[in-house]
Design a protein around this motif. Sequence first.
Motif, PDB file in Angstrom:
ATOM      1  N   CYS A   1     -10.247  -2.653 -11.340  1.00 47.08           N
ATOM      2  CA  CYS A   1      -9.594  -3.562 -10.400  1.00 47.08           C
ATOM      3  C   CYS A   1     -10.664  -4.212  -9.506  1.00 47.08           C
ATOM      4  CB  CYS A   1      -8.597  -2.775  -9.549  1.00 47.08           C
ATOM      5  SG  CYS A   1      -7.970  -3.681  -8.132  1.00 47.08           S
TER       6      CYS A   1
ATOM      7  N   ASP B   1     -10.365  -5.349  -6.568  1.00 47.82           N
ATOM      8  CA  ASP B   1     -10.219  -5.020  -5.148  1.00 47.82           C
ATOM      9  C   ASP B   1     -10.669  -3.599  -4.827  1.00 47.82           C
ATOM     10  OD1 ASP B   1      -9.392  -7.443  -4.335  1.00 47.82           O
ATOM     11  OD2 ASP B   1      -7.308  -6.889  -3.927  1.00 47.82           O
ATOM     12  N   CYS B   2     -10.206  -2.631  -5.652  1.00 46.32           N
ATOM     13  CA  CYS B   2     -10.442  -1.236  -5.278  1.00 46.32           C
ATOM     14  C   CYS B   2     -11.167  -0.446  -6.356  1.00 46.32           C
ATOM     15  CB  CYS B   2      -9.106  -0.564  -4.940  1.00 46.32           C
ATOM     16  SG  CYS B   2      -8.104  -0.233  -6.387  1.00 46.32           S
TER      17      CYS B   2
ATOM     18  N   CYS C   1      -3.135  -3.128 -11.127  1.00 46.96           N
ATOM     19  CA  CYS C   1      -3.928  -1.981 -10.673  1.00 46.96           C
ATOM     20  C   CYS C   1      -3.019  -0.760 -10.546  1.00 46.96           C
ATOM     21  CB  CYS C   1      -4.592  -2.289  -9.339  1.00 46.96           C
ATOM     22  SG  CYS C   1      -5.488  -0.874  -8.661  1.00 46.96           S
TER      23      CYS C   1
ATOM     24  N   CYS D   1      -2.594  -0.391  -3.749  1.00 47.37           N
ATOM     25  CA  CYS D   1      -3.308  -1.610  -4.145  1.00 47.37           C
ATOM     26  C   CYS D   1      -2.407  -2.443  -5.039  1.00 47.37           C
ATOM     27  CB  CYS D   1      -4.616  -1.271  -4.865  1.00 47.37           C
ATOM     28  SG  CYS D   1      -5.481  -2.752  -5.465  1.00 47.37           S
TER      29      CYS D   1
HETATM   30 ZN   LIG Z   1      -6.737  -1.986  -7.107  1.00 46.87          ZN
END
Ligand SMILES: [Zn+2]
Length: 196
Positions: A31, A33-34, A67, A72
């Motif tokens: 992912c 973002d995370c 995700c 998230c």
């Molecule tokens: Zn994520």
Amino acid sequence: MIGPIELGIEFLEGLVAIDRSIVDRASKKPCQDCGGPLYRGDYPRKPRGGTIAVMIEGFDRRFSLCCGREGCRRRTTPPSFRFLGRRVYVGAVVIIASAVAVTVMAATAAARATGVPARTTRRWLRWWKGPFTVSGPFVELSARLVPAPDRQRLPASLFERLAADGPVAVRKLLGWLAPITTTSWPDGSRFLRAVM
Ligand SMILES: [Zn+2]
């Protein structure tokens, strides 16, 4: 030059297979973002094909990823050879019907030949002449093709520059356009080069 053609089942199933390999490859990435794992989270589509793409049963899902980490759940939709953004018609039909509308003088004749209403192709032609000309793929193509393709005759002018014909040319164009089929996937063209 391209005229109205009917895309066969083999061609259309080939596009499904390409999209499947793209999403398989994309799902192995973390992912953005995370860093969590990406899982399949397709969403349903009910695309139209006019008289150009009739057998599009395999086009009922846009492959997408989600995700898996709680809190998230960011959605990532990789590029596609089947769908050109949110347009209800499949990407190949957007390309072919637009090219036909540019080359055929009478709008009613073009609509009859492709099964796509004239007001719809008029809207697409505004996109080809406008926003498309500032997109990454067009800028890249213009730099490679000398002289640059005629903007007033897009996308027919792109076909005229391809060393291919019919469905092969359509698939080539779909590959060029794939980076702009989604906004949630970064660095689309580099990723696509690896898949293609
Ligand atoms: Zn994520």
